[in-house]
Write a protein that holds these residues in place. Structure first.
Motif, PDB file in Angstrom:
ATOM      1  N   LYS B 118      27.723  -7.121  -6.732  1.00 56.75           N
ATOM      2  CA  LYS B 118      28.673  -6.245  -7.421  1.00 56.75           C
ATOM      3  C   LYS B 118      28.680  -4.860  -6.772  1.00 56.75           C
ATOM      4  O   LYS B 118      29.715  -4.201  -6.690  1.00 56.75           O
ATOM      5  N   VAL B 121      30.897  -4.968  -3.699  1.00 59.84           N
ATOM      6  CA  VAL B 121      32.320  -4.978  -4.093  1.00 59.84           C
ATOM      7  C   VAL B 121      32.730  -3.607  -4.608  1.00 59.84           C
ATOM      8  O   VAL B 121      33.814  -3.104  -4.293  1.00 59.84           O
ATOM      9  N   VAL B 136      40.088  -5.253 -11.154  1.00 66.84           N
ATOM     10  CA  VAL B 136      38.885  -5.897 -10.584  1.00 66.84           C
ATOM     11  C   VAL B 136      37.674  -5.515 -11.417  1.00 66.84           C
ATOM     12  O   VAL B 136      36.807  -6.354 -11.711  1.00 66.84           O
ATOM     13  N   HIS B 137      37.628  -4.257 -11.794  1.00 72.54           N
ATOM     14  CA  HIS B 137      36.500  -3.797 -12.609  1.00 72.54           C
ATOM     15  C   HIS B 137      36.433  -4.592 -13.915  1.00 72.54           C
ATOM     16  O   HIS B 137      35.355  -5.063 -14.295  1.00 72.54           O
ATOM     17  N   ILE B 139      37.779  -7.514 -14.778  1.00 75.66           N
ATOM     18  CA  ILE B 139      37.586  -8.961 -14.662  1.00 75.66           C
ATOM     19  C   ILE B 139      36.214  -9.256 -14.059  1.00 75.66           C
ATOM     20  O   ILE B 139      35.476 -10.113 -14.550  1.00 75.66           O
ATOM     21  N   TYR B 140      35.907  -8.520 -13.027  1.00 71.87           N
ATOM     22  CA  TYR B 140      34.716  -8.862 -12.250  1.00 71.87           C
ATOM     23  C   TYR B 140      33.462  -8.217 -12.801  1.00 71.87           C
ATOM     24  O   TYR B 140      32.430  -8.864 -12.934  1.00 71.87           O
ATOM     25  N   PHE B 141      33.552  -6.953 -13.152  1.00 73.97           N
ATOM     26  CA  PHE B 141      32.357  -6.243 -13.604  1.00 73.97           C
ATOM     27  C   PHE B 141      32.124  -6.370 -15.108  1.00 73.97           C
ATOM     28  O   PHE B 141      30.984  -6.453 -15.552  1.00 73.97           O
ATOM     29  N   ASP B 143      33.551  -8.718 -17.074  1.00 76.78           N
ATOM     30  CA  ASP B 143      33.699 -10.113 -17.514  1.00 76.78           C
ATOM     31  C   ASP B 143      34.700 -10.287 -18.646  1.00 76.78           C
ATOM     32  O   ASP B 143      34.523 -11.126 -19.540  1.00 76.78           O
ATOM     33  N   LEU B 164      45.374  -8.812  -9.418  1.00 74.71           N
ATOM     34  CA  LEU B 164      44.093  -9.377  -8.965  1.00 74.71           C
ATOM     35  C   LEU B 164      44.254 -10.097  -7.636  1.00 74.71           C
ATOM     36  O   LEU B 164      43.403  -9.983  -6.733  1.00 74.71           O
ATOM     37  N   LYS B 168      42.287  -8.962  -4.310  1.00 73.01           N
ATOM     38  CA  LYS B 168      41.414  -9.876  -3.555  1.00 73.01           C
ATOM     39  C   LYS B 168      41.833  -9.928  -2.086  1.00 73.01           C
ATOM     40  O   LYS B 168      40.990  -9.963  -1.174  1.00 73.01           O
ATOM     41  N   LEU B 183      33.406 -12.433  -4.274  1.00 73.16           N
ATOM     42  CA  LEU B 183      34.321 -12.448  -5.422  1.00 73.16           C
ATOM     43  C   LEU B 183      34.357 -13.855  -6.031  1.00 73.16           C
ATOM     44  O   LEU B 183      34.827 -14.057  -7.096  1.00 73.16           O
TER      45      LEU B 183
END
Lengths: 216, 183
Positions: B118, B121, B136-137, B139-141, B143, B164, B168, B183
């Motif tokens: 993380k 990214v 991105v934050h 969705i990815y960080f 959750d 997104l 990506k 990712l």
């Protein structure tokens, strides 16, 4: 950056301030609105009855209605007036004038309230009226009033012994008919009769003949 | 835990300790998220405090239709945008103080981004646009689901999908093939 306890304290401190601010604003609004509502209520109590009465007044037949004319018992406005005699017939559709004529007639019935058998009484009143002395007016000639009662310089007067039929027609077709003979005014519908006073006759003549007849 | 909803219910019922649980779980994440917008860690903390104070003042505004995390992030985002709109003065700080700020930021990053992947990214995110970075934050960080991210960003799901996808694509360029795996 703050630690956990500092953050928590700050959160609750700000929350309290916001709640106090909200209460203060609410009180401020109430302080403004309550006197305002009170003023509106007082003004309504003072002025609303007058406003309510005025529209009602215009609906009654014996009230002056500058715009709409006078109404009959069914609430319909009299839109035309006609006067007929053996010699002539005239009509008028001016609502204001019709109203004025109607009011004079109504005032005669209101003030001079006699029974049906009024002819005997009125024979004594005839002597007060100048038309007795002016039989020539039956022919429709102009007559200057040299008599006591007609000093206004009117061209004509009601002819003696001539029956005038005054017909008011409402916009629904309903009619009310009066017969004026000498100074006796009779409502044909109710068979009610009154003796018209000199002043009333003068007024009536002015309203009816000056406007509708013009010069004859 | 359902992202704080049950804790909040307990707090509404009068359990003060439930609020501590919510703070421990969500406060740092909110600060990190708000920092994506304002790029000022202290301001982000301030905004996060305001967002939490909203939970206390307007207790019944949260209707439990979304997770508490989503709701808090929505509050944080709107306050952050408001802050950006009204920010008139760029604060200049002494260099020595600047070191402290970045140190604090790094500390926060360390807390949030314990995962090395993380962190990599996160460093690459700076080259993305604001919206891409935020999505991105979230969705990815954080959750969050696509729907929850859409609610926070006040966009529809399709828009989040597109953002997104483009993010990506950019990150693929920045991080290379190996980075794509992160990712």
């Amino acid at each position: 950056m703050r630690n956990f306890d500092e953050r928590k304290a700050e959160i609750f401190r700000r929350s309290e301030n916001r709640i106090k601010e909200r209460k203060r604003n609410r009180n401020r609004i109430l302080a403004l609105c309550v006197p305002l509502c009170l003023c509106i209520a007082i003004l309504s109590v003072i002025y609303l009855p007058d406003m309510m009465i005025s529209p009602d007044k215009s609906n009654t037949a014996d009230e002056m209605n500058m715009a709409g004319g006078v109404e009959n018992s069914s609430g319909f406005v009299y839109t035309s007036f006609e006067i007929k005699s053996t010699k002539t017939a005239k009509s008028d559709t001016d609502k204001q004038n019709i109203e004025n004529i109607y009011n004079i007639i109504q005032s005669a019935f209101t003030v001079n309230d006699y029974s049906d058998d009024v002819e005997q009484e009125t024979t004594t009143d005839k002597s007060e009226f100048p038309q007795e002395q002016k039989p020539s007016t039956q022919k429709g000639e102009s007559t200057l009033k040299g008599e006591d009662n007609y000093s206004t310089g009117l061209v004509e007067s009601f002819s003696k012994g001539v029956a005038y039929t005054l017909t008011f027609t409402a916009d629904n077709g309903q009619k009310i008919v009066y017969i004026l003979c000498d100074n006796i005014l009779t409502n044909e519908t109710t068979n009610e009769s009154v003796t018209v006073t000199e002043d009333q006759l003068k007024d009536l003549y002015t309203k009816v003949f000056t406007v509708t007849y013009g010069k004859e | 835990m359902d992202n704080g909803a049950s804790s909040y219910r307990r707090f509404l019922d009068g359990d003060e300790s439930a609020f501590d649980e919510i703070m421990k779980e969500l406060f740092d994440n909110l600060v990190f998220f708000v920092d994506r917008y304002v790029h000022d860690i202290h301001a982000a903390e301030d905004i996060a405090i305001d967002a939490f104070s909203d939970l206390v003042v307007n207790k019944h505004r949260y209707n439990f239709k979304v997770t508490l995390k989503t709701y808090l992030f929505m509050l944080g985002r709107s306050r952050a945008l408001n802050y950006i709109k009204h920010r008139k003065v760029i604060n200049f700080v002494e260099l020595t103080e600047a070191d402290n700020i970045s140190a604090e930021q790094e500390t926060l990053e360390e807390i949030i981004l314990a995962d090395e992947r993380k962190r990599i990214v996160n460093n690459a995110l700076n080259s993305l646009t604001d919206d891409m970075r935020v999505v991105v934050h979230l969705i990815y960080f954080e959750d969050l689901s696509y729907d929850e991210a859409a609610k926070v960003m006040k966009k529809n799901r399709k828009q989040v999908d597109n953002l997104l996808y483009r993010a990506k694509k950019e990150l693929r360029i920045i991080l290379g093939k190996d980075g794509e795996l992160l990712l």
